[in-house]
Scaffold this active site. Structure first.
Site, PDB file in Angstrom:
ATOM      1  N   LYS A  13       0.813  -1.213   0.000  1.00 43.96           N
ATOM      2  CA  LYS A  13       0.000   0.000   0.000  1.00 43.96           C
ATOM      3  C   LYS A  13       0.848   1.265   0.000  1.00 43.96           C
ATOM      4  O   LYS A  13       0.410   2.288  -0.497  1.00 43.96           O
ATOM      5  CB  LYS A  13      -1.051  -0.017   1.100  1.00 43.96           C
ATOM      6  CG  LYS A  13      -0.557   0.110   2.487  1.00 43.96           C
ATOM      7  CD  LYS A  13      -1.717  -0.021   3.465  1.00 43.96           C
ATOM      8  CE  LYS A  13      -1.225  -0.394   4.841  1.00 43.96           C
ATOM      9  NZ  LYS A  13      -0.142   0.446   5.353  1.00 43.96           N
ATOM     10  N   ARG A  85      -5.877   2.066  12.506  1.00 42.90           N
ATOM     11  CA  ARG A  85      -5.420   0.690  12.669  1.00 42.90           C
ATOM     12  C   ARG A  85      -6.266  -0.071  13.657  1.00 42.90           C
ATOM     13  O   ARG A  85      -6.165  -1.282  13.762  1.00 42.90           O
ATOM     14  CB  ARG A  85      -3.982   0.684  13.177  1.00 42.90           C
ATOM     15  CG  ARG A  85      -3.015   0.644  12.042  1.00 42.90           C
ATOM     16  CD  ARG A  85      -1.688   0.157  12.504  1.00 42.90           C
ATOM     17  NE  ARG A  85      -0.797   0.052  11.358  1.00 42.90           N
ATOM     18  CZ  ARG A  85       0.506  -0.022  11.452  1.00 42.90           C
ATOM     19  NH1 ARG A  85       1.071  -0.019  12.641  1.00 42.90           N
ATOM     20  NH2 ARG A  85       1.240  -0.131  10.377  1.00 42.90           N
ATOM     21  N   ARG A 124      12.995  -6.712   2.617  1.00 44.13           N
ATOM     22  CA  ARG A 124      12.834  -5.289   2.350  1.00 44.13           C
ATOM     23  C   ARG A 124      13.944  -4.434   2.959  1.00 44.13           C
ATOM     24  O   ARG A 124      14.319  -4.602   4.108  1.00 44.13           O
ATOM     25  CB  ARG A 124      11.470  -4.827   2.905  1.00 44.13           C
ATOM     26  CG  ARG A 124      11.143  -3.385   2.582  1.00 44.13           C
ATOM     27  CD  ARG A 124       9.687  -3.100   2.766  1.00 44.13           C
ATOM     28  NE  ARG A 124       9.348  -2.894   4.174  1.00 44.13           N
ATOM     29  CZ  ARG A 124       8.185  -2.393   4.564  1.00 44.13           C
ATOM     30  NH1 ARG A 124       7.255  -2.094   3.682  1.00 44.13           N
ATOM     31  NH2 ARG A 124       7.934  -2.237   5.847  1.00 44.13           N
ATOM     32  N   ARG A 157      14.844  -1.983   8.431  1.00 44.81           N
ATOM     33  CA  ARG A 157      14.170  -1.412   9.589  1.00 44.81           C
ATOM     34  C   ARG A 157      14.105  -2.440  10.711  1.00 44.81           C
ATOM     35  O   ARG A 157      13.905  -3.627  10.466  1.00 44.81           O
ATOM     36  CB  ARG A 157      12.747  -0.985   9.203  1.00 44.81           C
ATOM     37  CG  ARG A 157      12.682   0.436   8.683  1.00 44.81           C
ATOM     38  CD  ARG A 157      11.358   0.730   8.032  1.00 44.81           C
ATOM     39  NE  ARG A 157      10.214   0.221   8.786  1.00 44.81           N
ATOM     40  CZ  ARG A 157       8.961   0.296   8.352  1.00 44.81           C
ATOM     41  NH1 ARG A 157       8.694   0.845   7.185  1.00 44.81           N
ATOM     42  NH2 ARG A 157       7.969  -0.181   9.070  1.00 44.81           N
ATOM     43  N   ARG A 168       4.282  -8.188  14.575  1.00 42.84           N
ATOM     44  CA  ARG A 168       3.517  -7.194  13.821  1.00 42.84           C
ATOM     45  C   ARG A 168       2.299  -7.817  13.153  1.00 42.84           C
ATOM     46  O   ARG A 168       1.218  -7.250  13.133  1.00 42.84           O
ATOM     47  CB  ARG A 168       4.380  -6.588  12.713  1.00 42.84           C
ATOM     48  CG  ARG A 168       5.311  -5.520  13.165  1.00 42.84           C
ATOM     49  CD  ARG A 168       6.302  -5.192  12.073  1.00 42.84           C
ATOM     50  NE  ARG A 168       5.826  -4.168  11.166  1.00 42.84           N
ATOM     51  CZ  ARG A 168       6.442  -3.885  10.008  1.00 42.84           C
ATOM     52  NH1 ARG A 168       7.491  -4.554   9.626  1.00 42.84           N
ATOM     53  NH2 ARG A 168       5.982  -2.930   9.235  1.00 42.84           N
TER      54      ARG A 168
END
Ligand SMILES: [Zn+2]
Length: 211
Positions: A13, A85, A124, A157, A168
């Protein structure tokens, strides 16, 4: 026009939102980016937020809601990315928007199988200087290929590391289920099949939004 993008971390997204914001002249409000810039600047909010994010946990509602409300009052149309969220945040957003005589036009949910998400996230790399992300590869990607950014070195990250990813994901699913139902009942929700190429996902979105 006001749009909400929902989807787990790694669902793509972020990539779609910059494209969408430009195409439909929306103000892109990514709570993740705002939080990270607070962290880099070392502000009080940033310090508090980093404590939660480094452990793969979500930043508390009241911190996020305050931040978003402040931004919403200053802009015309918004593309919300990473917010709300939780059901609590969604209700707070509804209140805030109706105070400003605004409404939400579309909620787009980016659907991707969880095995695929874990694979994507662990590969990533992020830029410290801008919102760009890259996929790990042998030819060491750098952000400099994008002329507007001079950053050479990319990093993983803290919350993209394997131990944080699974936390997460679990947090995301637990909190998002009631949120999805909330928007379904309001007839605002559309499912996007996000396990497709960037172009194909973008095409699905255009069909829904078409002004
Ligand atoms: Zn960059």
């Amino acid at each position: 026009m006001n749009i909400i993008l929902l989807g787990p971390p790694g669902s793509g997204k972020g990539t779609q939102s910059s494209h969408l914001a430009k195409k439909y002249s929306l103000n892109h409000l990514s709570t993740g980016d705002v939080l990270r810039s607070e962290i880099v600047s070392g502000s009080k909010l940033g310090k508090e937020a980093s404590k939660y994010m480094n452990e793969g946990n979500l930043v508390p509602d009241e911190v996020i809601i305050g931040m978003v409300s402040q931004k919403l009052s200053a802009i015309d149309s918004v593309l919300l990315d990473g917010f709300p969220r939780t059901l609590n945040q969604a209700k707070a957003l509804d209140n805030e928007l109706s105070n400003l005589s605004k409404t939400i036009n579309h909620v787009l949910y980016f659907n991707v199988p969880s095995e695929e998400l874990i694979q994507r996230l662990s590969q990533r790399l992020s830029c410290r200087n801008c919102p760009n992300t890259f996929t790990k590869s042998e030819n060491n990607p750098s952000c400099k290929s994008d002329s507007s950014c001079e950053e050479q070195e990319l990093y993983q990250r803290e919350d993209d590391k394997p131990e944080a990813i699974s936390i997460r994901m679990k947090n995301y699913t637990d909190l998002t289920e009631p949120l999805l139902n909330f928007y379904k009942e309001k007839n605002l929700m559309t499912n996007i099949d996000a396990n497709k190429s960037i172009a194909e996902v973008s095409e699905q979105i255009d069909k829904i939004i078409h002004i």
